[in-house]
Design a protein around this motif. Structure first.
Motif, PDB file in Angstrom:
ATOM      1  N   VAL A  56       0.864  -1.205  -0.094  1.00 47.52           N
ATOM      2  CA  VAL A  56      -0.543   0.150   0.302  1.00 47.52           C
ATOM      3  C   VAL A  56       1.038   1.206  -0.022  1.00 47.52           C
ATOM      4  N   THR A  57       0.553   2.336  -1.008  1.00 45.01           N
ATOM      5  CA  THR A  57       1.642   3.389  -1.076  1.00 45.01           C
ATOM      6  C   THR A  57       0.699   4.550   0.018  1.00 45.01           C
ATOM      7  N   TYR A  58       1.312   5.479   0.255  1.00 51.67           N
ATOM      8  CA  TYR A  58       1.048   6.329   0.865  1.00 51.67           C
ATOM      9  C   TYR A  58       1.503   7.675   0.579  1.00 51.67           C
ATOM     10  N   SER A  59       1.150   9.055   0.990  1.00 58.75           N
ATOM     11  CA  SER A  59       1.573  10.348   0.487  1.00 58.75           C
ATOM     12  C   SER A  59       0.983  11.137   1.568  1.00 58.75           C
ATOM     13  N   ALA A  60       1.771  12.508   1.664  1.00 63.73           N
ATOM     14  CA  ALA A  60       1.161  12.932   2.088  1.00 63.73           C
ATOM     15  C   ALA A  60       1.317  14.725   2.177  1.00 63.73           C
ATOM     16  N   GLY A 110       5.538  21.662  15.485  1.00 63.91           N
ATOM     17  CA  GLY A 110       5.978  21.189  14.431  1.00 63.91           C
ATOM     18  C   GLY A 110       5.932  22.907  13.507  1.00 63.91           C
ATOM     19  N   GLU A 111       6.515  22.391  12.522  1.00 69.20           N
ATOM     20  CA  GLU A 111       6.677  23.608  11.609  1.00 69.20           C
ATOM     21  C   GLU A 111       5.566  22.875  10.070  1.00 69.20           C
ATOM     22  N   ILE A 112       6.045  21.891  10.089  1.00 68.21           N
ATOM     23  CA  ILE A 112       5.233  21.525   8.993  1.00 68.21           C
ATOM     24  C   ILE A 112       4.720  20.015   9.548  1.00 68.21           C
ATOM     25  N   ARG A 113       2.890  20.207   8.974  1.00 63.37           N
ATOM     26  CA  ARG A 113       2.257  18.620   8.799  1.00 63.37           C
ATOM     27  C   ARG A 113       2.099  18.239   7.488  1.00 63.37           C
ATOM     28  N   GLY A 114       1.559  16.985   7.506  1.00 58.24           N
ATOM     29  CA  GLY A 114       0.705  16.057   6.845  1.00 58.24           C
ATOM     30  C   GLY A 114      -0.166  15.050   6.971  1.00 58.24           C
ATOM     31  N   GLN A 115      -1.557  14.937   6.940  1.00 54.11           N
ATOM     32  CA  GLN A 115      -2.307  13.259   6.880  1.00 54.11           C
ATOM     33  C   GLN A 115      -1.565  12.260   6.008  1.00 54.11           C
ATOM     34  N   LEU A 116      -1.394  11.453   6.795  1.00 51.45           N
ATOM     35  CA  LEU A 116      -0.951  10.411   5.058  1.00 51.45           C
ATOM     36  C   LEU A 116      -2.301   9.526   5.417  1.00 51.45           C
ATOM     37  N   LYS A 117      -2.214   9.410   3.566  1.00 50.93           N
ATOM     38  CA  LYS A 117      -3.398   9.443   2.935  1.00 50.93           C
ATOM     39  C   LYS A 117      -3.457   7.894   2.147  1.00 50.93           C
ATOM     40  N   SER A 118      -3.425   6.755   1.732  1.00 46.77           N
ATOM     41  CA  SER A 118      -3.137   5.637   0.459  1.00 46.77           C
ATOM     42  C   SER A 118      -3.556   6.164  -1.053  1.00 46.77           C
ATOM     43  N   GLY A 119      -2.706   5.537  -1.511  1.00 46.44           N
ATOM     44  CA  GLY A 119      -2.908   5.787  -3.023  1.00 46.44           C
ATOM     45  C   GLY A 119      -3.128   4.937  -3.189  1.00 46.44           C
ATOM     46  N   MET A 120      -3.073   3.316  -3.084  1.00 45.07           N
ATOM     47  CA  MET A 120      -2.944   2.010  -4.098  1.00 45.07           C
ATOM     48  C   MET A 120      -3.518   2.158  -4.714  1.00 45.07           C
TER      49      MET A 120
END
Length: 150
Positions: free
Chosen positions: A33-37, A140-150
């Protein structure tokens, strides 16, 4: 004429089988499973006005529970002091460190780790985020929620 027709049909059938075999070799494995943010100051909780940006690309092997990642960023207010995956938390909420980035936190950050069953479940449920900390923004200066890219 019949022989030619049978030969032509055999050739077409062989080509079809080869094409299908090639497609199945290119199909993504159900075990990965791939993830990106996308990382930004606006995604921090509370949000900040940092102009910095970043990106996380990760992949989870569900069979081995191994997570591999690359984090890139630019434009921070100063050197990165730390970086982590946090969870479990949905976007808009904070959580403790689930997995720290080890070694240098200069961009690009690359790493891998074996996750626990609970970590895998939280990641797959969308409850992990990544962030980069600086002296000016120790929370934290920058943040991102990991989302699945299947």
């Amino acid at each position: 004429m019949k022989t030619m027709s049978l030969t032509l049909k055999s050739a077409i059938a062989a080509a079809g089988i080869a094409a299908l075999a090639g497609c199945s070799m290119m199909a993504p494995s159900g075990d990965t499973v791939t993830y990106s943010a996308q990382l930004s100051g606006a995604s921090e909780v509370p949000a900040n006005t940092s102009a910095a940006t970043g990106k996380v690309d990760a992949k989870l092997d569900k069979k081995t529970s191994m997570l591999q990642w690359t984090v890139t960023y630019a434009g921070l207010t100063g050197p990165a002091k730390a970086g982590h995956f946090h969870g479990p938390a949905m976007a808009g909420s904070n959580a403790g460190v689930a997995l720290p980035f080890t070694g240098s936190v200069e961009s690009p950050i690359k790493g891998e780790a074996k996750l626990t069953d609970a970590q895998v479940q939280d990641l797959m449920a969308g409850k992990w985020y990544a962030n980069i900390h600086t002296a000016a923004n120790p929370g934290g200066e920058i943040r991102g929620q990991l989302k699945s890219g299947m």
